[in-house]
Design a protein around this motif. Sequence first.
Motif, PDB file in Angstrom:
ATOM      1  N   UNK A 198       0.819  -1.212   0.000  1.00  0.00           N
ATOM      2  CA  UNK A 198       0.000   0.000   0.000  1.00  0.00           C
ATOM      3  C   UNK A 198       0.854   1.264   0.000  1.00  0.00           C
ATOM      4  N   UNK A 199       2.154   1.099   0.177  1.00  0.00           N
ATOM      5  CA  UNK A 199       3.031   2.251   0.306  1.00  0.00           C
ATOM      6  C   UNK A 199       4.014   2.425  -0.826  1.00  0.00           C
ATOM      7  N   UNK A 200       4.904   1.445  -1.016  1.00  0.00           N
ATOM      8  CA  UNK A 200       5.991   1.622  -1.980  1.00  0.00           C
ATOM      9  C   UNK A 200       6.272   0.389  -2.829  1.00  0.00           C
ATOM     10  N   UNK A 201       5.657  -0.731  -2.572  1.00  0.00           N
ATOM     11  CA  UNK A 201       6.028  -2.001  -3.206  1.00  0.00           C
ATOM     12  C   UNK A 201       5.387  -2.152  -4.579  1.00  0.00           C
ATOM     13  N   UNK A 202       6.169  -2.144  -5.605  1.00  0.00           N
ATOM     14  CA  UNK A 202       5.831  -2.367  -7.012  1.00  0.00           C
ATOM     15  C   UNK A 202       4.864  -1.328  -7.563  1.00  0.00           C
ATOM     16  N   UNK A 212       5.826 -11.184  -0.404  1.00  0.00           N
ATOM     17  CA  UNK A 212       7.002 -10.962   0.425  1.00  0.00           C
ATOM     18  C   UNK A 212       7.813  -9.812  -0.158  1.00  0.00           C
ATOM     19  N   UNK A 213       8.257  -8.898   0.695  1.00  0.00           N
ATOM     20  CA  UNK A 213       8.999  -7.732   0.233  1.00  0.00           C
ATOM     21  C   UNK A 213      10.489  -7.967   0.103  1.00  0.00           C
ATOM     22  N   UNK A 224       9.399  -3.047  10.967  1.00  0.00           N
ATOM     23  CA  UNK A 224       9.047  -1.670  11.275  1.00  0.00           C
ATOM     24  C   UNK A 224       7.613  -1.385  10.901  1.00  0.00           C
ATOM     25  N   UNK A 225       7.066  -0.334  11.462  1.00  0.00           N
ATOM     26  CA  UNK A 225       5.671   0.022  11.180  1.00  0.00           C
ATOM     27  C   UNK A 225       5.588   0.658   9.793  1.00  0.00           C
ATOM     28  N   UNK A 226       5.100  -0.097   8.824  1.00  0.00           N
ATOM     29  CA  UNK A 226       4.939   0.404   7.465  1.00  0.00           C
ATOM     30  C   UNK A 226       3.523   0.914   7.266  1.00  0.00           C
ATOM     31  N   UNK A 227       3.303   1.594   6.157  1.00  0.00           N
ATOM     32  CA  UNK A 227       1.946   2.044   5.840  1.00  0.00           C
ATOM     33  C   UNK A 227       1.016   0.849   5.705  1.00  0.00           C
ATOM     34  N   UNK A 228       1.492  -0.206   5.060  1.00  0.00           N
ATOM     35  CA  UNK A 228       0.674  -1.403   4.875  1.00  0.00           C
ATOM     36  C   UNK A 228       0.406  -2.094   6.208  1.00  0.00           C
ATOM     37  N   UNK A 262      10.753   7.957  -1.705  1.00  0.00           N
ATOM     38  CA  UNK A 262      11.008   6.684  -2.375  1.00  0.00           C
ATOM     39  C   UNK A 262      12.513   6.433  -2.485  1.00  0.00           C
ATOM     40  N   UNK A 263      13.057   6.309  -3.717  1.00  0.00           N
ATOM     41  CA  UNK A 263      14.476   5.968  -3.867  1.00  0.00           C
ATOM     42  C   UNK A 263      15.397   7.179  -3.806  1.00  0.00           C
TER      43      UNK A 263
END
Length: 1020
Positions: free
Chosen positions: A249-253, A353-354, A285-289, A586-587
């Motif tokens: 929901x945050x940064x993955x793909x 899986x991230x 860690x506490x991610x957005x997802x 992001x990056x």
Amino acid sequence: MDSNKKYWKGLEELNNEPEFVEKNKHEFAEPIPIEEVLSGGGLMGKTPRRDFLKALGFGVGAVTLAACQKVPVHKSIPYLIKPEEVTPGVANYYVSTYDGHAILVKTREGRPIKVEGNPNDVLAKGGLSAQAQASVLDLYDYNRLNNPMLDGGDSSWNEIDTFVKRELGAIKTGGKKIRLVTSTINSPSTLAVIADFIAQYPNTKHITYDAVSYTGIIQANQNSFGKAVIPHYNFDKADVIVSFGADFLGTWISPSEFMGQWVKNRGSKSLANKKMSRHIQFETGMSLTGSNADTRILIKPSEEGLALVNLYNAVTGTTLPGSKPLGNTSADKAVKLVAAELKAAQGKALVVCGSNDVAKQILVNAINAQLGSYGTTIDLDNYSNQYKGNDAEFTDFVGEMNRGEVDAVFFLNSNPVYEYHNGQAIKDALKKVRLKVTFADRKDETSVICNVVAPNHYYLESWGDGNAIEGYYTVIQPTINPVYDTRQAEQSLMVWSDSTVKDYYTYVRNTWDKELLAKGGLSGQKGWEALLQTGFVKVADKPAGSYSFAKDLNGVAQTILNQGTTLEAKGDKQYEVQLYQSIALRDGKRANNPWLQELPDPVSKVTWDNFAAMSPTDMKKAGYVQGDVINIEVKNPNNNTSYTIALPILVQPGQAQGTISIALGYGRTEAGPVGQGVGKNVYPFLNFVNGTFQTATVAAISTTGDNVILAQTQTHHSIEGRNVIRETTFKEYVKDPSSNSGGSLKHKEYEDLWDDYEHPQYNWVMAIDLNACTGCGACVVACSAENNVPVVGRDEVRRRREMHWIRIDRYYSFNEEGKSITEEKEIEDLKDLDNVAVVYQPMLCQHCDHAPCETVCPVLATVHSSEGINHMAYNRCVGTRYCANNCPYKVRRFNWFNYWNDSRFDNYLINEHTHLVLNPDVTTRFRGVMEKCSMCIQRIQAGKLKAKIEKRPLKDGDIKMACQQTCPTNAIVFGNASDPNSEVSQLLKSERTYYVLEELGVKPGIGYQVKVRNTAETLA
């Protein structure tokens, strides 16, 4: 349900710390002495305020000239002869592409001012990320390179072309290697140009390298199924979603796409049908997802692989060699229960899986194959082209340079001196390369060591196309003439390879005429014009096949377990480190964008910095307090070197004990004045393990004795224990849809101190679904872009002077054994602060029908309209701030400085160049006035005017707020409450609807829908 649940914004409020109490005795931040104002103190030392963003480099000449020409332009046209498609005061919209998404670019008088999602975009259906919303500002960054450069000095394109072609000819004759290093390219036209270049220079190889890599997934799918691709995931088809560190929901793909999918089984329509997916997140860690998950399980990076092995065992009923309990009691228990839920959802389950580790991803493939996910929730046939980097190839390339085998390197949208884990190795290797060319459109860490800089157009100045998902082709078209003397990178490659096609526009056109238009049933000039109106063509999806897994997993399991052992922290001063991407930066490529730097991180609410997030329990044991600066040292096993940085600590509830989390994308040294020196670079913490770059490692920490104040926004106001957030469980909701919403309590049941207003035709209101809001912050940037909201900088944020009209409040609450902790429960009685839940709440002016701000304004600067909107007349406001004092929602902002108009402070944070991004339909505010959400009154008026011109009634949906339009989950709905059939009227009739602080009798115009979690008490 949970009516006595305690919520808090930060530990300062939870613990009622003296400093927090003292600050909240005062409604307003302390004023700055006038001598400090005049000297320019407060943001960047003593830089004069009129020069701040001018110093940061956002300034106009060339843009004005570019904007005054017809778009697209084939010849210069004097503006005395008005371009046919440009009418002063009327916006034009152009279709384009950003990050694979079809978008619309709004222009006024030839200058782009706003990016919107194309409502027909196949991926996000019109939703956009904060990064996309902020992208228009980068066009006006005058730190962009003005012209090509040769050997560090200004040059001309003729000189560059002559030099590069001569060098390439000599290298071709000499037989040494040429390497073209790019981030992922999914443009059919660009890939064709690269193929032509390679044909001209056969010793060339195209190397794809992404700063944040997904090679692990690609190689795992090659190993498992013979398909080296990233699948297209379908979260909307999953009843049970289990994620191991994937922040989808945050940064993955593809997060904007995944957010829309994820909410389909969790939003109002799904709940109305008594259906809701379950989402379980295993993470460090506490991610957005993770903060949005129904159940969140804490694991360390060293435990992730073993947890996957145990999940595979539980799902398949087998036992892989080396299997053992985690030793993490809650995680061990959760893995078994999750396995049962996954098996019960056969064919409608999804495990992601991230990790970038190939072995872990192979094991995930095996689990998904066992669950029947391929062909339903995972599609390997209509795959993603969004990331295609190959880590091993890039590492081999560095070796080639070191051996002196490479004579020419071209960098396109790639900055490995910053992004590679050993930037110094890149610098040293490049010294052995004869020709070093970068297409960077602004100075970066790699461009400063290249002998040729051939600056690329910005995407808003370019022609092109994209193919983010197989079968989905989008077009890019320019919305303004090139601002500077730049040239599209593809055009440069065409010139240097003696292409018979003379310009890239023609090349793109040929690609579509020969191949792509036909895929959408189009052809010829009419087909091309139709494409430039729709923005894309979509080929019918291939049937998604089911795939079985038949590989031996014994060796895979052993590799996973061995890696877990190497990641275990040993000793009191050692911690496992998890690296992640922040939602804003992001990056790090966009580090010079002030809108992104000032966007609060959804979880920590920190701006303008990265930090080391640490568990409250670990901090207490070590004797640290928030802001303490620690040295973090990581030894690189690849070259036996160590790298140390110093970062402030952030106390983070929900962080796994024994770990710290740090965001990538900071610590730029050649980003431009906005991003330069902000935070620390942690790319050197990456490790190259088993063919891929890994984001987990072990660090030794030590104290420096320093302490800094992080620029956080969250605890600037206290809720004083009031009932602001309401949530329930899906189980309770099914029993009683009005669970915890207040039932039948509505406005009229409270005694009124004000006379009622009549709304004869329109009553503009809003509904916000807390179940759909993920807290991503896209609406915050969209609001800033639409309403000319200024940036204030780190020091002003510290003084509680951020200007955002909409904020996303993040609330923590305790969870223990799946039950809420009541307000009476003492914090000392809790084991720790690890097990917390998070709720996000967009908070903006509530446009109360009985607005308390209106009552106290002595000059009638804030008044009520007949359409239910709380107006601000800026030229009446004298800055008493009585209205802010009387607002129970704390949503008013006081202008401390003349960000726009006063000559003494002009260009403080927006300068003469960036003035061109301002929305001319919105007044820029001046010093000493209050401002707040205007409910995008300019959009309301434009919608009514359009309906009038078209001689028709205003239709529901004709008007969308900026925040609403960009939201990937449609969490925000605006409309006319006087129309009983409008979408907003229907939503506000929901049993889940409640009004914040309704008991005050102010009759807010924004209704919220209760947060529903599909929790399993046995998992929590």
